[in-house]
Design a protein around this motif. Structure first.
Motif, PDB file in Angstrom:
ATOM      1  N   GLY A   1       0.579  -1.459 -18.364  1.00 49.64           N
ATOM      2  CA  GLY A   1       0.136  -0.078 -18.512  1.00 49.64           C
ATOM      3  C   GLY A   1       0.321   0.805 -17.293  1.00 49.64           C
TER       4      GLY A   1
ATOM      5  N   THR B   1       0.762   4.875 -17.600  1.00 50.67           N
ATOM      6  CA  THR B   1      -0.454   5.568 -17.157  1.00 50.67           C
ATOM      7  C   THR B   1      -0.154   6.548 -16.034  1.00 50.67           C
ATOM      8  OG1 THR B   1      -1.837   3.682 -17.808  1.00 50.67           O
ATOM      9  CG2 THR B   1      -2.776   5.244 -16.229  1.00 50.67           C
TER      10      THR B   1
ATOM     11  N   LYS C   1       1.381   9.676 -17.427  1.00 52.43           N
ATOM     12  CA  LYS C   1       0.397  10.519 -18.109  1.00 52.43           C
ATOM     13  C   LYS C   1      -0.514  11.224 -17.098  1.00 52.43           C
ATOM     14  CE  LYS C   1       0.249   7.791 -22.368  1.00 52.43           C
ATOM     15  NZ  LYS C   1      -0.568   6.888 -23.235  1.00 52.43           N
TER      16      LYS C   1
ATOM     17  N   GLU D   1      -4.846   1.267 -17.038  1.00 55.07           N
ATOM     18  CA  GLU D   1      -4.865   2.376 -17.993  1.00 55.07           C
ATOM     19  C   GLU D   1      -6.258   2.967 -18.199  1.00 55.07           C
ATOM     20  OE1 GLU D   1      -4.992  -0.557 -21.930  1.00 55.07           O
ATOM     21  OE2 GLU D   1      -3.141   0.463 -21.349  1.00 55.07           O
TER      22      GLU D   1
ATOM     23  N   LEU E   1      -7.222   6.677 -17.268  1.00 57.52           N
ATOM     24  CA  LEU E   1      -7.070   7.832 -18.156  1.00 57.52           C
ATOM     25  C   LEU E   1      -8.416   8.297 -18.693  1.00 57.52           C
ATOM     26  CD1 LEU E   1      -3.927   6.629 -20.148  1.00 57.52           C
ATOM     27  CD2 LEU E   1      -4.004   8.450 -18.426  1.00 57.52           C
TER      28      LEU E   1
END
Length: 227
Positions: free
Chosen positions: A91, A95, A98, A199, A202
């Motif tokens: 991830g 991540t 994002k 992750e 987030l």
């Protein structure tokens, strides 16, 4: 929150198996040195500056000899990692991409010059990273380099994401909250936030309440990282 500042080893990936092979290729030609690298040994050493590591693993050498030998090890390491990258934690890449849409994402690691660039290329995150710093460029430790990145980018608030006691201490020096990656190499004595998977940042980042007062920054002579 303006930014996230990330550690590398034990946070983004695990390169210890490849690094151990590359270092041992050099060390096998230096019979005067007893140390031979293993992934577990390196996990216990990573997080310190390079020359601190050299002093620990090459006690039979002078300081100058230690530095020359660890530099040779790093040259071999870069060659190996350019052909066979470390194990990227689940991830991480997705991540970071994002997070970079909402925050500035930076990297500060206690590594040699060129290592961060190598990692960014291996992960394909060059365009997602706003800034990076390491002792290989400044000759200074992680706390100083975190402050340097904060100042030259005009960040009022940020968090640091890492996995070791050294990361915790650097965060305290820089007055930043420390996010502990529990899957990493170290076991810090305390932390401000903890994650089991990368992750989880987030969900965590929007919930972190940063101090309303701007962080105190220092005046540094070097404003830009060398090209």
């Amino acid at each position: 929150m303006d930014a996230l500042i990330l550690d590398i080893d034990g946070t983004l990936w695990d390169s210890t198996a490849i690094v151990a092979q590359s270092w041992n290729q050099v060390l096998d030609t230096h019979t005067e040195v007893a140390f031979r690298a293993t992934p577990e040994k390196l996990k216990n050493l990573f997080g310190r500056t390079l020359y601190e590591i050299a002093a620990i693993i090459f006690p039979e050498l002078t300081t100058s000899e230690q530095q020359k030998l660890i530099d040779k090890c790093c040259e071999s390491e870069h060659e190996y990692l350019s052909r066979c990258p470390g194990i990227i934690f689940e991830g991480v890449v997705e991540t970071i991409k994002k997070l970079a849409k909402q925050y500035k994402v930076c990297i500060v690691s206690n590594c040699e010059a060129g290592y961060i660039e190598l990692v960014m290329k291996a992960l394909g995150i060059d365009e997602d990273i706003t800034d990076y710093e390491c002792p290989g460029y400044t000759g200074r430790g992680k706390g100083y380099n975190i402050k340097l990145v904060m100042e030259r980018n005009g960040f009022a608030s940020a968090i640091y994401v890492g996995d070791t006691q050294g990361d915790l201490e650097a965060c305290r020096q820089a007055s930043l909250p420390f996010v502990y990656c529990k899957y990493g190499f170290g076991q810090p004595l305390e932390w401000d936030f903890a994650i089991d998977r990368f992750e989880e940042l987030l969900e965590l980042c929007p919930k972190i309440e940063m101090p309303k007062k701007k962080l105190t920054t220092l005046t540094f002579s070097e404003r830009r990282r060398p090209d």
